[in-house]
Design an enzyme around this catalytic site. Structure first.
Site, PDB file in Angstrom:
ATOM      1  N   GLU A 304       0.831  -1.204   0.000  1.00  0.00           N
ATOM      2  CA  GLU A 304       0.000   0.000   0.000  1.00  0.00           C
ATOM      3  C   GLU A 304       0.872   1.263   0.000  1.00  0.00           C
ATOM      4  O   GLU A 304       0.644   2.188  -0.788  1.00  0.00           O
ATOM      5  CB  GLU A 304      -0.908   0.002   1.235  1.00  0.00           C
ATOM      6  CG  GLU A 304      -1.721   1.267   1.404  1.00  0.00           C
ATOM      7  CD  GLU A 304      -2.788   1.433   0.341  1.00  0.00           C
ATOM      8  OE1 GLU A 304      -3.567   0.480   0.147  1.00  0.00           O
ATOM      9  OE2 GLU A 304      -2.841   2.482  -0.304  1.00  0.00           O
ATOM     10  N   ASP A 308       1.042   4.227  -2.937  1.00  0.00           N
ATOM     11  CA  ASP A 308       0.765   5.649  -2.722  1.00  0.00           C
ATOM     12  C   ASP A 308       1.954   6.493  -3.175  1.00  0.00           C
ATOM     13  O   ASP A 308       1.798   7.493  -3.879  1.00  0.00           O
ATOM     14  CB  ASP A 308       0.493   5.921  -1.237  1.00  0.00           C
ATOM     15  CG  ASP A 308      -0.801   5.282  -0.761  1.00  0.00           C
ATOM     16  OD1 ASP A 308      -1.659   4.964  -1.605  1.00  0.00           O
ATOM     17  OD2 ASP A 308      -0.966   5.092   0.458  1.00  0.00           O
ATOM     18  N   SER A 533      -7.468   2.233  -3.296  1.00  0.00           N
ATOM     19  CA  SER A 533      -6.164   2.637  -2.796  1.00  0.00           C
ATOM     20  C   SER A 533      -5.314   3.251  -3.864  1.00  0.00           C
ATOM     21  O   SER A 533      -4.356   3.951  -3.572  1.00  0.00           O
ATOM     22  CB  SER A 533      -5.386   1.391  -2.393  1.00  0.00           C
ATOM     23  OG  SER A 533      -5.663   1.058  -1.133  1.00  0.00           O
TER      24      SER A 533
END
Ligand code: NAG
Ligand code: NAG
Ligand code: NAG
Length: 621
Positions: A304, A308, A533
């Site tokens: 994750e 990002d 996400s």
């Protein structure tokens, strides 16, 4: 004055404790909150009494209504104060508790032998560190170890009490009844980088798009082309900043990010080694070494943070990028007798950020959980913290979730209130009105809502259900800025799904962006990853570029986006009209013309956002 978490005034008031038998309380205890453990959690047994808890006591804020009024004015493009964001001191003034609230709470803590405490800068939160045994006495409760079906464990309780005279002075105390785990909203990782298309896929006829956008994987250049940020020259370098959040020991891996940028945004490659890593509550720093074999083989959880970082650096270079890593809530190991700590990382993060004077104007968060895992009083307080960020001119974007209206077969689509009724499951904090919730799309001509039925993926392996998160809050009423579009959408359903969702609730998402099969580097290997996400950092990046354009023409940054979006900003988005949200064993909410609770108003057209946002400010400055 500059605060950070380690500098929060730690006040030892032990010297003032009156010796002798403390009066435990001036009034009898009554239950303050009951919140049943969500269905996927099993109670294992009593928590060890020496286990440490970082309790945060949320005192009643003296004037949140007034803060909310100011926030609405400075965020409303038709108001004379649009864009006139508040300072940290102005915001803190509205939310500081009354002296009576502080005095009564202190008296209660001291009389129970609690003398070490620290405060948030506005004094609306008191932090104390207690062992389970003392917390049980203080709150007249019993803590237990609960295990989630995925194996993680938490120390929580389902009910706690306060002396009755304190009920009106204390909103919430955590960790007690919150089972929120801030799970990354990301779908699975696919270790395969060759272009791939499903048999029924029609490539775009527009050559500009078909040259740079393929079904698998989608790249930075494709996003820049689709949303027309390509070629935009930033004019106020260093002033518009963007941040992303990491929880659960997630941390970005700089060598992976550098490898990604070398391939997909070469001029940005060095920024992989220079973006700022901010550690909160012993969160892990961004890692400068490649993944170890153990890390790569181990949990899924560093992906994750990498996603990002890769998306945001790829889209916003050369903007300053901050990575916040909040520690805490390590997997609790029930049979280990060593004292471990339990905290509520979301609250740790927002309280840390609220204390800063220098906050990036856009923050992307791809973590959340089912709304009903969070007790309502706590959800409200966290949401109010987000309002404070908005008042200071920060845009907080949150992914809408990856399960449509709930899990695929509906096995967890039940209420948690003891009645066990069938329901769609909204997600928090996507359901908080003070965040901008971001859904996911896929394909290009046209873009449709992101959905993947379980089945064989590009790597020939079986992959699970994924659908852009969608729904209506049970906790937060529909805000008035949604009145023009949400009731009309609900009406268009003609009673379909009545009883499964809250027609009067805040609907989400607000907007959307691509969210399937992002090109991605993990473990120095080309691969792909999906989820809201992915769409959340992508959308956040576009907002941050809009901020650059606003700053360079002397205008304030966007701040809390929603009132602007629903009044005017939606015109700068491409409406997505095809798809369904799926979940809970249904097709879920249909995507529709105009706003819908699957793709919101659709995907961004950057130059239009800039044009509209500049025009709105011109009216007043
Ligand atoms: C093709 O897409 C590009 C990028 O979105 C756009 O600027 C252009 O107008 C499109 N061309 C046609 C013929 O629609
Ligand atoms: C990570 O990379 C190493 C070295 O190339 C390799 O041996 C390992 O299998 C990889 N792990 C994963 C999970 O891909
Ligand atoms: C709720 O009802 C469903 C369907 O009848 C059942 O499978 C589930 O076990 C129930 N859950 C609880 C906590 O009672």
């Amino acid at each position: 004055m500059k605060f950070d978490i380690s500098l929060l005034c730690s006040v030892a008031v032990g010297a003032q404790v009156v010796l002798g038998t403390p009066i435990r309380s001036r009034t009898p205890y009554n239950v303050k909150e009951t919140h049943t453990a969500p269905s996927k959690w099993t109670k294992l047994g009593r928590a060890p009494s020496q286990h440490k808890l970082h309790l945060k006591i949320g005192l009643k804020q003296n004037n949140f209504e007034e803060l909310s009024r100011h926030l609405n004015e400075v965020s409303n493009p038709d108001h004379g104060r649009y864009g006139q964001h508040l300072s940290v001191d102005e915001v803190n003034d509205f939310v500081k508790p009354t002296d009576e609230t502080l005095d009564l709470t202190h008296e209660w803590l001291l009389s129970n032998g609690v003398s070490e405490m620290s405060y948030s800068p506005a004094k609306d939160w008191i932090n104390i560190l207690l062992d389970v045994g003392s917390a049980e006495a203080l709150l007249d409760t019993e803590y237990s170890v609960y295990r989630h079906e995925d194996g993680t464990a938490l120390v929580r309780t389902s009910k706690w009490s306060l002396p009755s005279h304190l009920h009106e002075h204390i909103d919430t105390i955590q960790p007690t009844t919150s089972f929120m785990r801030s799970v990354p909203k990301k779908s699975d990782w696919i270790q395969f980088s060759q272009p791939w298309t499903p048999p029924d896929y029609k490539p775009p006829t527009n050559e500009t798009i078909s040259k740079v956008c393929q079904f698998f994987p989608v790249t930075i250049e494709c996003f820049q082309t689709l949303y027309a940020t390509k070629g935009y020259q930033q004019k106020a370098p260093g002033i518009a900043k963007i941040a992303f959040n990491n929880f659960l020991n997630q941390t970005p891996i700089r060598p992976d990010i550098e490898a990604f940028l070398k391939h997909y945004r070469p001029e940005a490659a060095d920024s992989a080694n220079t973006f700022k890593s901010i550690e909160i509550d012993n969160g892990p720093a961004a890692q400068s070494e490649p993944l170890t074999l153990e890390q790569a083989a181990g949990d899924d959880f560093v992906r994750e943070a990498n996603l990002d970082a890769q998306t945001i650096l790829g889209m916003t270079y050369p903007q300053p990028v901050y990575s916040y890593s909040t520690g805490g809530s390590p997997p609790f190991i029930p049979d280990l007798n060593a004292p471990t700590n339990t905290n509520e990382p979301y609250l740790e993060w927002v309280n840390f950020v609220m204390a800063q004077h220098d906050i990036p104007q856009v923050i992307s968060t791809s973590y959340g959980d089912d709304e009903q895992t969070v007790p309502e009083a706590y959800a409200r307080r966290v949401c109010q913290q987000f309002a404070r960020l908005g008042a200071r001119g920060v845009s907080l974007l949150v992914s809408s979730g990856d399960d449509g209206v709930g899990d695929e077969d509906g096995s967890s689509c039940y209420t948690n209130d003891g009645k066990n009724k069938t329901t769609f499951l909204p997600s928090f904090p996507a359901s908080c009105p003070y965040v901008t919730s971001v859904g996911a799309t896929q394909q290009f001509e046209p873009e449709v809502s992101a959905y993947r039925a379980p089945g064989l993926g590009p790597d020939g392996l079986k992959h699970g259900f994924y659908a852009s998160g969608s729904g209506f809050s049970y906790y937060f009423d529909r805000p008035d800025w949604q009145d023009d579009v949400v009731p009309a959408y609900v009406k268009s359903l003609k009673g379909k799904y009545d009883g499964l969702y809250n027609k009067g609730g805040r609907g989400y998402p607000d907007i959307s962006a691509q969210g399937l099969y992002f090109a991605f580097v993990f473990n120095l290997t080309e691969s792909s990853i999906s989820g809201t996400s992915a769409s959340c950092p992508l959308m956040s990046s576009v907002v941050s570029l809009v901020n650059d354009a606003l700053i360079s023409s002397g205008k304030p940054t966007m701040g809390w986006l929603n009132p602007w979006l629903y009044k005017k900003g939606y015109k700068a988005f491409t409406d997505v009209t095809i798809g369904d949200s799926y979940g809970c064993g249904t097709k879920g909410f249909p995507v529709a013309k105009g706003w819908d609770p699957v793709t919101g108003f659709g995907t961004p057209i950057f130059p239009e956002m800039v044009r509209l946002a500049k025009g709105d400010h011109d009216g007043h400055h």
